[in-house]
Write an enzyme that holds these catalytic residues in place. Sequence first.
Site, PDB file in Angstrom:
ATOM      1  N   SER A   1      28.147  39.741  43.677  1.00 43.45           N
ATOM      2  CA  SER A   1      26.930  39.304  42.977  1.00 43.45           C
ATOM      3  C   SER A   1      27.200  38.089  42.099  1.00 43.45           C
ATOM      4  CB  SER A   1      26.400  40.445  42.106  1.00 43.45           C
ATOM      5  OG  SER A   1      26.007  41.518  42.906  1.00 43.45           O
TER       6      SER A   1
ATOM      7  N   SER B   1      15.123  46.367  41.082  1.00 46.21           N
ATOM      8  CA  SER B   1      15.908  45.499  41.964  1.00 46.21           C
ATOM      9  C   SER B   1      16.360  44.251  41.235  1.00 46.21           C
ATOM     10  CB  SER B   1      15.074  45.099  43.186  1.00 46.21           C
ATOM     11  OG  SER B   1      15.680  43.995  43.829  1.00 46.21           O
TER      12      SER B   1
ATOM     13  N   GLN C   1      17.854  41.871  42.693  1.00 45.55           N
ATOM     14  CA  GLN C   1      17.585  40.717  43.563  1.00 45.55           C
ATOM     15  C   GLN C   1      16.194  40.163  43.287  1.00 45.55           C
ATOM     16  OE1 GLN C   1      18.389  42.051  47.566  1.00 45.55           O
ATOM     17  NE2 GLN C   1      20.604  41.925  47.270  1.00 45.55           N
TER      18      GLN C   1
ATOM     19  N   ASP D   1      25.195  50.433  45.160  1.00 44.86           N
ATOM     20  CA  ASP D   1      25.980  50.084  46.347  1.00 44.86           C
ATOM     21  C   ASP D   1      27.124  51.068  46.606  1.00 44.86           C
ATOM     22  OD1 ASP D   1      24.404  47.891  46.857  1.00 44.86           O
ATOM     23  OD2 ASP D   1      25.699  46.490  45.772  1.00 44.86           O
TER      24      ASP D   1
HETATM   25  C1  S3P Z   1      22.453  42.787  44.304  1.00 43.11           C
HETATM   26  C2  S3P Z   1      21.511  43.724  43.980  1.00 43.11           C
HETATM   27  C3  S3P Z   1      21.369  45.009  44.655  1.00 43.11           C
HETATM   28  C4  S3P Z   1      22.603  45.355  45.478  1.00 43.11           C
HETATM   29  C5  S3P Z   1      23.097  44.181  46.273  1.00 43.11           C
HETATM   30  C6  S3P Z   1      23.451  43.023  45.353  1.00 43.11           C
HETATM   31  C7  S3P Z   1      22.496  41.517  43.560  1.00 43.11           C
HETATM   32  O1  S3P Z   1      20.259  44.951  45.532  1.00 43.11           O
HETATM   33  O2  S3P Z   1      22.336  46.435  46.329  1.00 43.11           O
HETATM   34  O3  S3P Z   1      24.248  44.538  47.019  1.00 43.11           O
HETATM   35  O4  S3P Z   1      23.523  40.796  43.642  1.00 43.11           O
HETATM   36  O5  S3P Z   1      21.509  41.222  42.867  1.00 43.11           O
HETATM   37  P1  S3P Z   1      18.768  45.330  45.048  1.00 43.11           P
HETATM   38  O6  S3P Z   1      18.313  44.309  44.093  1.00 43.11           O
HETATM   39  O7  S3P Z   1      17.942  45.312  46.315  1.00 43.11           O
HETATM   40  O8  S3P Z   1      18.878  46.700  44.451  1.00 43.11           O
END
Ligand code: S3P
Length: 443
Positions: A29, A174, A176, A322
Amino acid sequence: MNNTNLSTQFIAHPSGPLRGILRVPGDKSISHRAIMLGALANGTTQVSGFLEGEDTLATLTAFRAMGVHIEGPQLGQVILHGVGLHGLQPPRTPLYLGNSGTSMRLLAGLMAGQSFAVEMTGDSSLSRRPMRRVTEPLTRMGALIETTPQGTPPLKIKGGQGLQGIDYYLPVASAQVKSALLLAGLYASGLTCITEPAPTRDHTERLLTGFGYPIQRNGSKVCLAGGGQLQATSIDVPADISSAAFFIVGASIATGSEVLLEHVGINPTRTGIITILRQMGADIRLQNEREMGGEPVADILVLTSSLHGISIPVEQVPLAIDEFPVLFIAAACAQGETRLTGAEELRVKESDRIQVMAKGLQTLGIDAQPTRDGMVISGGKMHGGVIQSYGDHRIAMAFTIASLGASDQIIIEDCANVATSFPNFVHLAQQAGIDIQLKVTGN
Ligand code: S3P
């Protein structure tokens, strides 16, 4: 990029104990975000500890395709010659982002603010993942984005739209989506505010602060105003707790183990794995806790323990999102029942991790009952078997760890995507004491 004519298997025999000092690769990330913000900053950003995995390289390649001069990666070092927030060039071809949901969702936010059009594509797994969670709020900000009728990639972003800030309540926890909106907010007029239903990883907020961008946090709400600038900085990426998780569980279940995982990021929005395993009886000790460039880091010592089943606290779910594939393996090796609820998000990861893990555990003789939003696992004796990973990196690595608690060999199919997040996994696993062989065959 994976060669689709080759099939990659892991063959893991019962083994252990796990011993030694290990450094797992850089945080995925943080590596993605370091590239994005470094590319858009004024000046030269130095990154060390960068994850040279396929996912983060997809992000790096996308910025090269938009005219950013990037040196490396070499032994985790990357030098980005930032072009400023308005300095990207239109790419000549669609941006191919492989397996990487983080690349596509975060870039959706950034690309919505550009003056040019972009198309983003991915592999078969990414092409099935839901994108409306980002396109819907971005559209409200004024972006023009097309998906397939199912709301999946490719994404076609028109560009050239003036974005307006929004005050948005995230319907799913989320990071993301939160990050995509914050990145779009850099280009929007006025304030962009996002409220989270539960805390999610906050690397974007921390890095924005590191790049000198003002950001306000107030409880579960985070806001920024568009129109600022990012100032180049240097970033030391800690080792990824999501990769360390495989060895944390491995050392917990393999009798006589003692493993020290060095320089691991222990951001409190990521440490659900430690909280949950400790509740199950694990012996995990944090040593030499320190702060590196805005992120807390520690060395993690893990000693074998006898685990017992628990009901996983629902507030821990986003903090360990994760890590559930390998936590399910811990549950299979624990005494009694482990219950997970509130984790329906697992169904839309690189694979449907509830279905795929339940099926794999059942193949090994474990009573694992999938539910709509989680699983109920009764710890028991695992035998060997052939497991389908469905091309999901974390499923493949989780079942490698299962071999430490199994009575016979486990063959795991379709493992090439382990290179998306943990390119030296087989080597490090062997070094730690896992009997794993890689078999690559043509078909
Ligand atoms: C991540 C957020 C998570 C995680 C992904 C990486 C990120 O996803 O599962 O492997 O770097 O922001 P979600 O935002 O869909 O939960």
